[in-house]
Design a protein around this motif. Structure first.
Motif, short mmCIF file in Angstrom:
data_model
loop_
_atom_site.label_atom_id
_atom_site.label_comp_id
_atom_site.label_asym_id
_atom_site.label_seq_id
_atom_site.Cartn_x
_atom_site.Cartn_y
_atom_site.Cartn_z
N SER A 132 0.81 -1.21 0.00
CA SER A 132 0.00 0.00 0.00
C SER A 132 0.85 1.27 0.00
N LYS A 155 -9.32 -4.85 -4.07
CA LYS A 155 -10.17 -5.41 -3.02
C LYS A 155 -10.63 -4.30 -2.10
N VAL A 156 -11.82 -4.45 -1.54
CA VAL A 156 -12.39 -3.41 -0.69
C VAL A 156 -11.47 -3.08 0.48
N SER A 157 -10.88 -4.11 1.09
CA SER A 157 -10.00 -3.88 2.23
C SER A 157 -8.76 -3.09 1.83
N LYS A 158 -8.23 -3.39 0.63
CA LYS A 158 -7.04 -2.67 0.14
C LYS A 158 -7.39 -1.22 -0.17
N ALA A 160 -9.77 0.57 1.14
CA ALA A 160 -9.98 1.29 2.40
C ALA A 160 -8.66 1.65 3.05
N GLU A 161 -7.70 0.75 2.98
CA GLU A 161 -6.38 1.02 3.56
C GLU A 161 -5.71 2.19 2.85
N THR A 175 -13.18 9.14 -3.59
CA THR A 175 -14.34 8.31 -3.28
C THR A 175 -15.55 8.73 -4.10
#
Length: 349
Positions: A132, A155-158, A160-161, A175
């Motif tokens: 990241s 990916k959603v988690s990536k 968000a990070e 966003t």
């Protein structure tokens, strides 16, 4: 190969096997239909889209084919496969995948620069695997629209990070940009992915795989204790922060109590030459003595008593012999940790 999927033209009327011999295009359609009927799924997605389209149209144009012709085509296909001694990857990118970990990183980087622009595989898989900290630097210099496309493909988690690593106003604009990506064509998304993947993969070749802290730490692990202490004292005068990091990277016999869990000591002991342990018990002093006591406290009481008795009978041990035995024990511990048999306890800062 006697037939292929490069079929001459699509103006040919549908024919049955009894009316005329099958063309290479029709033979390919027969093979694909036969594989599908047997539950096998040929990897057609790896073909260019134009070839996939031609094949689908040919399947739609085929008339019934009798069993004898199907058997003949299948036999011809099987013979062609059997005559292939070796298959090779398509293109330079495929060759690089085959040679991953075999050729040097500098050679690999040079070959990647020579690779054709036609990118194979899904570039977003490679982008998603990038750390990241590197990705966020790319997002910072891209437009909000391009950054929004990038986030949408991760990916959603990536995603968000990454947003959490950016200033709030910038994260908000990107966003919002995600809501405007619905009309972006797949071709544009693919080109963005290819450009990003190629940029992120062009890292300069490094002469050393490990950083300076790890290299110095590894060297000092094998240095005699007196030499190690003298070097660390000098490093602290020149660069206290670097010296602190090196101390954390070093793992010596004296570090066993703080880095090796008591429940793992028995695993270590089982891999040791017991003569080394006896030598260390007989000759260890100072901080090393505390490590000896920790080691003996975490093996069976009877074994510890036997080792202690043999160490007493051994008498005085030369300092260099004790140091050599400690290094061998530390090497065993490092090997077990590298193999995943034991895990180092995180050191306190």
């Amino acid at each position: 190969m006697p037939f292929d999927t490069d079929m001459p033209d699509l103006s040919l009327d549908a024919v049955s096997a009894s009316a005329a011999p099958l063309t290479p295009k029709q033979k390919a359609a027969v093979v694909v239909r036969l594989l599908l009927s047997e539950g096998a799924v040929p990897a057609l997605s790896s073909l260019p889209e134009s070839k996939q389209t031609e094949l689908a149209i040919q399947l739609a144009r085929m008339a019934p084919v009798d069993q004898a012709t199907v058997a003949a085509v299948a036999e011809e296909f099987a013979n062609a496969i059997e005559n292939i001694g070796l298959s090779f990857p398509a293109g330079l990118d495929g060759a690089l995948g085959l040679l991953e970990g075999v050729i040097s990183s500098s050679a690999s980087n040079r070959l990647r620069e020579m690779a054709p622009s036609a990118y194979r595989g899904d570039p977003w898989e490679r982008v998603g695997a990038i750390e990241s900290e590197r990705l966020v630097k790319v997002l910072e210099r891209e437009s909000n629209e391009v950054a929004a496309v990038i986030l949408s493909k991760l990916k959603v988690s990536k995603a968000a990070e990454l947003l959490g690593l950016m200033p709030g106003e910038r994260a908000r604009r990107i966003t919002y940009g995600v809501s405007l990506t619905g009309n972006v064509s797949p071709d544009v998304v693919f080109r963005i992915g290819v450009s990003l993947a190629e940029e992120l993969e062009k890292r300069p070749a490094r002469a050393f795989p490990d950083g300076p802290v790890m290299r110095v730490g590894a060297i000092l692990n094998y240095a005699p204790g007196s030499v190690r202490d003298e070097i660390l004292e000098g490093l602290e005068k020149d660069d206290a922060a670097f010296a602190r990091d090196v101390r954390q990277a070093i793992f010596t016999f004296a570090n066993i109590p703080e880095r090796v869990s008591g429940r793992d000591i028995a695993k270590v002991q089982a891999k040791l030459d017991q003569a080394d342990l006896i030598t260390v018990v007989a000759g260890a002093e100072g901080a090393d003595r505390k490590a000896v006591e920790y080691f003996l406290a975490n093996i069976s009481k009877r074994l510890a008593e036997n080792i202690g008795q043999e160490a007493t009978e051994k008498g005085t041990v030369k300092a260099q012999d004790t140091e050599a035995a400690m290094i061998r024990i530390v090497n065993v511990i490092r090997e077990l940790e590298a193999e995943g048999e034991i895990f180092f306890v995180a050191g306190e800062e």
